[in-house]
Design a protein around this motif. Sequence first.
Motif, PDB file in Angstrom:
ATOM      1  N   TRP A 159      40.528  42.663  27.374  1.00  0.00           N
ATOM      2  CA  TRP A 159      41.037  42.120  28.917  1.00  0.00           C
ATOM      3  C   TRP A 159      42.561  42.249  28.871  1.00  0.00           C
ATOM      4  O   TRP A 159      43.205  42.399  27.645  1.00  0.00           O
ATOM      5  CB  TRP A 159      40.596  40.735  28.919  1.00  0.00           C
ATOM      6  CG  TRP A 159      39.092  40.430  28.807  1.00  0.00           C
ATOM      7  CD1 TRP A 159      38.526  39.842  28.131  1.00  0.00           C
ATOM      8  CD2 TRP A 159      38.163  40.688  29.929  1.00  0.00           C
ATOM      9  NE1 TRP A 159      37.208  39.912  28.257  1.00  0.00           N
ATOM     10  CE2 TRP A 159      37.173  40.328  29.601  1.00  0.00           C
ATOM     11  CE3 TRP A 159      38.616  41.271  31.206  1.00  0.00           C
ATOM     12  CZ2 TRP A 159      36.201  40.099  30.497  1.00  0.00           C
ATOM     13  CZ3 TRP A 159      37.467  40.929  32.281  1.00  0.00           C
ATOM     14  CH2 TRP A 159      36.088  40.623  31.635  1.00  0.00           C
TER      15      TRP A 159
ATOM     16  N   HIS B  58      44.891  40.281  29.384  1.00  0.00           N
ATOM     17  CA  HIS B  58      45.551  39.037  29.010  1.00  0.00           C
ATOM     18  C   HIS B  58      45.555  39.371  27.357  1.00  0.00           C
ATOM     19  O   HIS B  58      46.466  38.479  26.593  1.00  0.00           O
ATOM     20  CB  HIS B  58      45.071  37.951  29.363  1.00  0.00           C
ATOM     21  CG  HIS B  58      43.672  37.486  29.029  1.00  0.00           C
ATOM     22  ND1 HIS B  58      43.291  36.842  27.695  1.00  0.00           N
ATOM     23  CD2 HIS B  58      42.375  37.827  29.454  1.00  0.00           C
ATOM     24  CE1 HIS B  58      42.114  36.772  27.479  1.00  0.00           C
ATOM     25  NE2 HIS B  58      41.581  37.424  28.388  1.00  0.00           N
ATOM     26  N   GLN B  59      44.799  40.002  26.672  1.00  0.00           N
ATOM     27  CA  GLN B  59      44.714  40.007  25.265  1.00  0.00           C
ATOM     28  C   GLN B  59      45.865  41.381  24.726  1.00  0.00           C
ATOM     29  O   GLN B  59      46.077  41.290  23.561  1.00  0.00           O
ATOM     30  CB  GLN B  59      43.372  40.697  24.814  1.00  0.00           C
ATOM     31  CG  GLN B  59      42.348  39.463  25.048  1.00  0.00           C
ATOM     32  CD  GLN B  59      41.070  40.122  24.947  1.00  0.00           C
ATOM     33  OE1 GLN B  59      40.737  41.238  25.037  1.00  0.00           O
ATOM     34  NE2 GLN B  59      40.110  39.219  24.374  1.00  0.00           N
TER      35      GLN B  59
ATOM     36  N   PRO C 257      43.405  41.004  36.438  1.00  0.00           N
ATOM     37  CA  PRO C 257      42.750  40.279  35.102  1.00  0.00           C
ATOM     38  C   PRO C 257      41.440  40.127  34.737  1.00  0.00           C
ATOM     39  O   PRO C 257      40.956  39.802  33.776  1.00  0.00           O
ATOM     40  CB  PRO C 257      43.401  38.897  35.434  1.00  0.00           C
ATOM     41  CG  PRO C 257      43.795  38.694  36.943  1.00  0.00           C
ATOM     42  CD  PRO C 257      43.870  40.426  37.350  1.00  0.00           C
ATOM     43  N   ARG C 258      40.594  40.522  35.799  1.00  0.00           N
ATOM     44  CA  ARG C 258      39.084  40.388  35.818  1.00  0.00           C
ATOM     45  C   ARG C 258      38.442  41.714  35.397  1.00  0.00           C
ATOM     46  O   ARG C 258      37.349  41.945  35.314  1.00  0.00           O
ATOM     47  CB  ARG C 258      38.480  39.986  36.943  1.00  0.00           C
ATOM     48  CG  ARG C 258      39.039  38.553  37.501  1.00  0.00           C
ATOM     49  CD  ARG C 258      38.337  37.446  36.820  1.00  0.00           C
ATOM     50  NE  ARG C 258      39.159  36.109  37.073  1.00  0.00           N
ATOM     51  CZ  ARG C 258      38.651  35.027  36.702  1.00  0.00           C
ATOM     52  NH1 ARG C 258      37.455  34.909  36.254  1.00  0.00           N
ATOM     53  NH2 ARG C 258      39.327  33.977  37.148  1.00  0.00           N
ATOM     54  N   HIS C 259      39.296  42.920  35.302  1.00  0.00           N
ATOM     55  CA  HIS C 259      38.572  44.131  34.790  1.00  0.00           C
ATOM     56  C   HIS C 259      39.168  44.336  33.230  1.00  0.00           C
ATOM     57  O   HIS C 259      40.230  44.131  32.940  1.00  0.00           O
ATOM     58  CB  HIS C 259      39.204  45.083  35.579  1.00  0.00           C
ATOM     59  CG  HIS C 259      38.596  45.265  37.187  1.00  0.00           C
ATOM     60  ND1 HIS C 259      39.237  45.909  37.893  1.00  0.00           N
ATOM     61  CD2 HIS C 259      37.692  44.191  37.628  1.00  0.00           C
ATOM     62  CE1 HIS C 259      38.388  45.531  39.151  1.00  0.00           C
ATOM     63  NE2 HIS C 259      37.684  44.388  39.029  1.00  0.00           N
TER      64      HIS C 259
END
Lengths: 276, 524
Positions: free
Chosen positions: B412, B414-415, B373-375
């Motif tokens: 991202w 999550h988008q 999730p942070r990439h």
Amino acid sequence: MTELLIRLIRRPQGLVGVALLALIAIACLFGPALAPYAPEKIDFLGRFRAPGWQNWLGADQFGRDILSRLMVGARSTVPMALIATLAGSAAGAIIGVGSAYLGGRTDEAIMRTNDAVMAIPGLLMALLLVSTLGNGTGNAVVAIAVAFAPGMARVTRSVALNIRNQDYVKAAIARGESALWIIFREMLPNVMAPIVIETTIRVSFAVMLFATLSFLGVGAQPPASEWGLMVADARQYMYQAPWGLIAPSAAIALTAIAFNLLGDGLRDALNPKDER
Amino acid sequence: MTPALAIKNYTLDYLTAAGPVRVLHDISLEIAPGEVLGLVGESGSGKSSLAWALMRHLPDNAREIAGSLHLGDTDLQRLGPRELTKIRGRRLGMVFQDPSTALNPTLSIGRQVTETLIQHRGLSQREANALAIDLLGHVELRDPAAIMRRYPHEISGGEKQRVIIATAFGCRPDVILFDEPTTALDVITGARILKLFARLREETGVAALYISHDLALVTRVADRVAVLKHGRLVEQAPAADIFRAPRHADTQALVQAVPRPEHRLVHDKSGDDVLLAASDIEVHYGRAKLFGHAPPPATRRVGLDVRAGEILGLVGESGSGKSSVARALTGLARFSGTVRFDNRVITGARDMNAAYRRDVQIIFQHPDASLNPRHKVGEILSRPLKLYGGNAAEIPRLLEQVRLPASYAGRWPHQLSGGEKQRVAIARAFAARPKIVICDEITAPLDVSVQAQIIELLLALRAATGTAFLFITHDLNLIRQIAHRIAVMRGGEMVDLLAIEDFDTDHVHPYTSELMAASPVPVG
């Protein structure tokens, strides 16, 4: 970076935290220039003067202005506590994530050693190190960092163990990524939230630990206006002049609250999922 | 006659920072006493919001704009908290999707069942105990008295769902809401739960609202089916008709997307060269402790081979060890036995060199978990390129290959929607130009229509690159559409490995025919 700051101050906690920290930063940078009196100016007529127009926060047993001492003392208190906490947290986080990634017997070995270090109370550990390394602020920073690292490692490891089982870490292993990449780029960014929160809480502990070390005579030395030392000095005049005790304690508490609020704000701002 | 449950012109908004979002538009539904209404829709269609609105358990940012909800003569929207407590469970029961989270792990099963009975039917502890044993026996749980003393972690998922169903029926409600009650269970257990539901319904004559994303399943349990799309009711029809003659375009699309085994999507033959041969694979989790033995291996001497360009299906229920095989082949789990690949013999994760890692790629079940999730998407795709040679300029091509716009590189995870995330995961696997891709239940968390698109994409990629697939799934209908050969696993053993042409014949393993019976071909 500016984007992060905007997201940070959009929330009330973040805004208050940033505002308080800005005040503290101003005190650290320009404290001596802004202070109404010199911190060591003794005024025998003004001993234990109550807060009023002459001394806004009152005066101590030598008639020194408490407000001026606080403003000058910020410089020797907050940055040191911050550096010690950051160093300890960074070391602890890396140990924790590394241990969780390696797993098995290595994990067991690292964590049991960690437990052994943790069993020694933080203050005792700091005292031990300072007495080995010698008195002084620099050594106190190292001592506090070492005392903080194991607790941080434990917190980080428990979060990292969950992350370790996530498919993106497995995907990285299956891809043949190096251990360093997996620890620093895949896992560490995802454990940041608890690390940031734990760090901000620990800053206030660090301030107190510094104060204690100063009180025991191995940290800052009188007549320095380190906040912890001020609390220690004012303790014996608690009934005659409670303001001597209240003002630096409030300053420490305010710093702690500011860092905690900042931590809360950062936790939300750092989460990319929170873009609304 | 008053309907058991009536929803009239119901409209619901969620307030978000971006303004109100309408989740339900002018919904009108009626359920007659004793009737089962199936509510079908993809994720995000608002079907769970409707269930929560009926249970009066909406989140704080929900705003009911118009319409009414009636349970018999009771207006649900006018009830206060105290009256609601009397309605919930007593007159309006609910069975949730995931039985493992619906039971409190710190209370015994007996306590949780009797508590409800005492609360809603005013029984004494002794009477409640007797009734609970009776009820649990009635949902075909063996030795109900023993089950009562156990805790949720001591019984299986299917047994938990039976306990919840027994509790829901035990209070003799007028209407029960079922929110995807079999989705979290494996096929055979799910089929048994459905059978149980049909029997209990016949006996008690309860009315029910059965929510599911699976149109084929709903047509088997419901009298009438309503199809929900983006919060609008697009079609309502008797269950027998909706599959045969769907009127609305959205329903037709749903029916189209349901996999049918007789409709083959792959027509070519696989090559004869064996690409990867695994033999005697035993997967071990955990080691022997100082006190106590190591747990038994998750698979027992399993062997399979994947030929060049082949799609090999691997099916089995949860816990059958099929994912363990995937983990062994990608070096994620410790195993004994040998894997032959590209003239090399591999006996452990240490033997897997960079070339093997590049040629054998894995795609995981949950795209939420398999993308960091942070990439950003661009960074996710750049890693295999960096590791295996290639440069970042290829990222737009990779995205285009999985039919995503190149601008997605800056997003991202999550988008993205679930289907888009899975496309990114597929792009990451194909960035390595692999010879074989292991797909571990990659379509299970997706909607039927998205699943169909993903399958189409995989087949297109296969046509373009000639990659072989090891396709792990529990959906027999789906795998029969695409696989050249199918392997069936149960309890860590391989019970069948058959070419698709032989799959219909009589000499399949009894377990395989049981699996086929549990995943019925849609009617019509």
